[in-house]
Every structure is written in structure tokens, then in C-alpha cells.
Design a protein around this motif. Structure first.
Motif, PDB file in Angstrom:
ATOM      1  N   PRO A   1     -24.458 -36.944  11.237  1.00 60.38           N
ATOM      2  CA  PRO A   1     -24.658 -35.813  12.161  1.00 60.38           C
ATOM      3  C   PRO A   1     -24.708 -34.428  11.467  1.00 60.38           C
ATOM      4  O   PRO A   1     -23.801 -34.160  10.464  1.00 60.38           O
ATOM      5  N   LEU A   2     -25.386 -33.429  11.792  1.00 62.08           N
ATOM      6  CA  LEU A   2     -25.543 -32.307  11.005  1.00 62.08           C
ATOM      7  C   LEU A   2     -24.290 -31.409  11.158  1.00 62.08           C
ATOM      8  O   LEU A   2     -23.669 -30.795  10.013  1.00 62.08           O
ATOM      9  N   ALA A   3     -23.419 -31.589  12.085  1.00 64.39           N
ATOM     10  CA  ALA A   3     -22.273 -30.768  12.116  1.00 64.39           C
ATOM     11  C   ALA A   3     -21.139 -31.276  11.132  1.00 64.39           C
ATOM     12  O   ALA A   3     -20.480 -30.703  10.544  1.00 64.39           O
ATOM     13  N   ASP A   4     -21.122 -32.873  11.026  1.00 62.93           N
ATOM     14  CA  ASP A   4     -20.388 -33.448  10.134  1.00 62.93           C
ATOM     15  C   ASP A   4     -20.674 -33.075   8.814  1.00 62.93           C
ATOM     16  O   ASP A   4     -19.627 -33.183   7.966  1.00 62.93           O
ATOM     17  N   LEU A   5     -21.949 -33.289   8.606  1.00 64.38           N
ATOM     18  CA  LEU A   5     -22.220 -32.876   7.025  1.00 64.38           C
ATOM     19  C   LEU A   5     -21.891 -31.479   6.652  1.00 64.38           C
ATOM     20  O   LEU A   5     -21.289 -31.451   5.386  1.00 64.38           O
ATOM     21  N   GLU A   6     -22.114 -30.386   7.456  1.00 70.92           N
ATOM     22  CA  GLU A   6     -21.703 -29.115   7.292  1.00 70.92           C
ATOM     23  C   GLU A   6     -20.150 -28.994   6.953  1.00 70.92           C
ATOM     24  O   GLU A   6     -19.768 -28.391   5.948  1.00 70.92           O
ATOM     25  N   ARG A   7     -19.578 -29.696   7.865  1.00 68.94           N
ATOM     26  CA  ARG A   7     -17.985 -29.399   7.783  1.00 68.94           C
ATOM     27  C   ARG A   7     -17.449 -30.210   6.483  1.00 68.94           C
ATOM     28  O   ARG A   7     -16.519 -29.664   5.663  1.00 68.94           O
ATOM     29  N   SER A   8     -18.168 -31.217   6.195  1.00 70.36           N
ATOM     30  CA  SER A   8     -17.725 -32.080   5.007  1.00 70.36           C
ATOM     31  C   SER A   8     -18.166 -31.300   3.875  1.00 70.36           C
ATOM     32  O   SER A   8     -17.160 -31.182   2.728  1.00 70.36           O
ATOM     33  N   GLY A   9     -19.323 -30.518   3.615  1.00 69.42           N
ATOM     34  CA  GLY A   9     -19.628 -29.830   2.774  1.00 69.42           C
ATOM     35  C   GLY A   9     -18.532 -28.431   2.428  1.00 69.42           C
ATOM     36  O   GLY A   9     -18.384 -28.180   1.324  1.00 69.42           O
ATOM     37  N   ALA A  10     -18.359 -27.950   3.748  1.00 70.93           N
ATOM     38  CA  ALA A  10     -17.701 -26.793   3.349  1.00 70.93           C
ATOM     39  C   ALA A  10     -16.297 -27.118   2.843  1.00 70.93           C
ATOM     40  O   ALA A  10     -15.578 -26.391   2.000  1.00 70.93           O
ATOM     41  N   GLU A  11     -15.747 -27.972   3.397  1.00 72.63           N
ATOM     42  CA  GLU A  11     -14.283 -28.689   2.871  1.00 72.63           C
ATOM     43  C   GLU A  11     -14.100 -29.033   1.458  1.00 72.63           C
ATOM     44  O   GLU A  11     -13.390 -28.621   0.786  1.00 72.63           O
ATOM     45  N   LEU A  12     -15.431 -29.802   0.941  1.00 72.48           N
ATOM     46  CA  LEU A  12     -15.416 -30.103  -0.403  1.00 72.48           C
ATOM     47  C   LEU A  12     -15.803 -28.736  -1.206  1.00 72.48           C
ATOM     48  O   LEU A  12     -14.974 -28.851  -2.211  1.00 72.48           O
ATOM     49  N   ALA A  13     -16.638 -27.993  -0.805  1.00 77.05           N
ATOM     50  CA  ALA A  13     -16.814 -26.880  -1.637  1.00 77.05           C
ATOM     51  C   ALA A  13     -15.391 -25.951  -1.797  1.00 77.05           C
ATOM     52  O   ALA A  13     -15.233 -25.394  -2.827  1.00 77.05           O
ATOM     53  N   ARG A  14     -14.700 -26.048  -0.551  1.00 83.37           N
ATOM     54  CA  ARG A  14     -13.431 -25.249  -0.896  1.00 83.37           C
ATOM     55  C   ARG A  14     -12.448 -26.060  -1.665  1.00 83.37           C
ATOM     56  O   ARG A  14     -11.478 -25.218  -2.443  1.00 83.37           O
ATOM     57  N   PHE A  15     -12.288 -27.482  -1.600  1.00 83.14           N
ATOM     58  CA  PHE A  15     -11.506 -27.928  -2.502  1.00 83.14           C
ATOM     59  C   PHE A  15     -11.841 -27.784  -3.968  1.00 83.14           C
ATOM     60  O   PHE A  15     -10.743 -27.583  -4.780  1.00 83.14           O
ATOM     61  N   LEU A  16     -12.996 -27.813  -4.448  1.00 81.27           N
ATOM     62  CA  LEU A  16     -13.374 -27.733  -5.671  1.00 81.27           C
ATOM     63  C   LEU A  16     -13.735 -26.263  -6.041  1.00 81.27           C
ATOM     64  O   LEU A  16     -13.515 -25.789  -7.191  1.00 81.27           O
ATOM     65  N   GLY A  17     -13.647 -25.111  -5.120  1.00 76.90           N
ATOM     66  CA  GLY A  17     -13.646 -23.619  -5.529  1.00 76.90           C
ATOM     67  C   GLY A  17     -15.114 -23.443  -5.888  1.00 76.90           C
ATOM     68  O   GLY A  17     -15.327 -22.614  -6.701  1.00 76.90           O
ATOM     69  N   VAL A  18     -16.182 -23.960  -5.354  1.00 75.97           N
ATOM     70  CA  VAL A  18     -17.323 -23.850  -5.692  1.00 75.97           C
ATOM     71  C   VAL A  18     -18.121 -23.128  -4.394  1.00 75.97           C
ATOM     72  O   VAL A  18     -17.716 -23.489  -3.413  1.00 75.97           O
ATOM     73  N   PRO A  19     -19.349 -22.607  -4.535  1.00 79.47           N
ATOM     74  CA  PRO A  19     -20.127 -22.166  -3.444  1.00 79.47           C
ATOM     75  C   PRO A  19     -20.805 -23.395  -2.574  1.00 79.47           C
ATOM     76  O   PRO A  19     -20.961 -24.386  -3.454  1.00 79.47           O
ATOM     77  N   LEU A  20     -20.973 -23.310  -1.445  1.00 78.70           N
ATOM     78  CA  LEU A  20     -21.778 -24.300  -0.634  1.00 78.70           C
ATOM     79  C   LEU A  20     -23.080 -23.635  -0.310  1.00 78.70           C
ATOM     80  O   LEU A  20     -23.405 -22.637   0.118  1.00 78.70           O
ATOM     81  N   GLU A  21     -24.161 -24.558  -0.757  1.00 80.28           N
ATOM     82  CA  GLU A  21     -25.541 -24.364  -0.618  1.00 80.28           C
ATOM     83  C   GLU A  21     -26.307 -24.963   0.411  1.00 80.28           C
ATOM     84  O   GLU A  21     -25.717 -26.060   0.695  1.00 80.28           O
ATOM     85  N   GLY A  22     -27.227 -24.255   1.073  1.00 76.27           N
ATOM     86  CA  GLY A  22     -28.056 -24.968   2.055  1.00 76.27           C
ATOM     87  C   GLY A  22     -27.849 -24.802   3.586  1.00 76.27           C
ATOM     88  O   GLY A  22     -28.548 -25.651   4.125  1.00 76.27           O
ATOM     89  N   VAL A  23     -26.771 -24.026   3.834  1.00 78.78           N
ATOM     90  CA  VAL A  23     -26.458 -23.902   5.280  1.00 78.78           C
ATOM     91  C   VAL A  23     -26.726 -22.369   5.490  1.00 78.78           C
ATOM     92  O   VAL A  23     -26.906 -21.460   4.963  1.00 78.78           O
TER      93      VAL A  23
END
Length: 207
Positions: free
Chosen positions: A185-207
Motif C-alpha cells: 500500500p502506498l501509505a505503508d511504502l511512504e512511511r517505511s521509506g521515511a523511517e528508513l531514510a531517517r534511520f540512515l540520515g539520507v534524503p527520501l526521494e520520489g514522494v
């Protein structure tokens, strides 16, 4: 890879330096040193249903063909013995053989659980370890965290929709993280991407 991704709804075990388990949708805390995300492979309900349907269909075609050849009904329903062996019974037999071969392949993929694995990000070691189970061996890719430039959310709609997370890595092709075959689901995908980007300290692209 047969299939890869962030497993939604599964719990991962805490890694070294973690204070508590992190959920498969993303880290429970940005302060954890290790993020270990389980990846769902081919051993899914949808694949089990498809393999079962193909198996039943293949056996049905073979029994219909045999009934036509022997002149007596081997099927619990219908009147397969009344079919002429050439061409009806013969064609049914060919369909049955093809279906059984396909079912054998599907059950093998499910048994091995192709595509299962994990995405492990260890900030203490400065390394990401992406592992997937193949047909014959476990495939592992180690990437220094310093080479990860961004987390990408890729969404493609249409007849063959695709929704996945990927890592943009320096001097490499994008490395997919999410499973293949069942778009998240798109909402889960965006949430997972945001949390992973925050953990790694890198930008989130494509949203």
C-alpha cells in the motif's frame, strides 16, 4: 530475485546495540544502532493458492485424458470416458502434463522460499547487509553506509503496477528492498521509506 522487500506486519529481532525489537515497517527508534528488517519471500498465501489451483487443474486434466484413453470414468464428476482419445483426450493429457510441471516449479519455489531474507543496517559497523535466498544459495550484498546516497520510493501504475523501496548507492545501480509480486500500500511504502531514510540520515526521494 524472485521476490524481495520490507515485510509489513512481521517483527524483526533486535540487533546488537538495539534496545528493543524494531517492526518490519521501519525502526521503532531513530537512536537504535541496528535495524534488521525481515523480507517476505515466496512462501505467501497467494502463492500457495495459485500452486494448489494449478495442481488440482493439472491432475484433473490428466484424469480426464486417462478416462478418455481407458474408456472409463476416473473423474468423480462428468463423463470424461465419452471423449474421443484423438484429439480431445490427447490434448487434455498435454495440458495436464504442462500444468503438473508448472505446479512442480511453484511448489519448489515455495518450499525453498525464494526471495526471503533480510535488510540489515548496522550503524555501529557502518554497513548494510542485504540478503536474499535464491534457488541454490543465499545471496548477500554488503554496502558501506557511507555509499548510500538516498532512499527512493518508486511508484509505477498501469497493467503491471510497481511499488518499491530502493537504495540509491554511489557508483552502483539502485538496490531494491521491497518484495516483488505484491505491491505494498502506498501509505505503508511512504512511511517505511521515511523511517528508513531517517534511520540512515539520507534524503527520501520520489514522494
Amino acid at each position: 530475485m524472485a521476490s524481495s522487500g520490507l515485510a509489513s506486519g512481521d517483527s524483526s529481532q533486535p540487533g546488537e546495540g538495539s534496545s528493543e525489537p524494531s517492526s518490519a515497517n521501519g525502526p521503532s527508534s531513530a537512536d537504535e544502532a541496528v535495524l534488521d528488517l525481515a523480507v517476505v519471500g515466496s512462501r505467501r498465501l497467494s502463492n500457495l493458492l495459485v500452486a494448489s489451483a494449478v495442481s488440482i487443474g493439472g491432475i484433473g486434466f490428466l484424469l480426464t485424458s486417462a478416462s478418455s484413453r481407458l474408456g472409463r470414468n476416473l473423474m468423480p464428476i462428468g463423463h470424461a470416458a465419452e471423449l474421443t482419445w484423438v484429439p480431445q483426450g490427447l490434448v487434455m493429457g498435454l495440458y495436464g502434463i504442462a500444468a503438473v510441471l508448472l505446479a512442480t516449479y511453484l511448489w519448489t519455489v515455495i518450499l525453498i522460499d525464494v526471495g526471503s531474507g533480510s535488510n540489515r543496517f548496522d550503524r555501529a559497523r557502518g554497513q548494510a547487509l542485504i540478503s536474499r535466498r535464491g534457488f541454490r544459495q543465499l545471496i548477500e550484498v554488503a554496502i558501506p553506509l557511507a555509499e548510500i546516497q538516498a532512499v527512493k520510493v518508486e511508484v509505477r501504475d498501469g497493467l503491471s503496477p510497481q511499488r518499491r523501496l530502493a537504495l540509491r548507492v554511489r557508483s552502483r545501480r539502485d538496490l531494491p528492498l521491497t518484495r516483488v509480486g505484491e505491491p505494498m500500500p502506498l501509505a505503508d511504502l511512504e512511511r517505511s521509506g521515511a523511517e528508513l531514510a531517517r534511520f540512515l540520515g539520507v534524503p527520501l526521494e520520489g514522494v
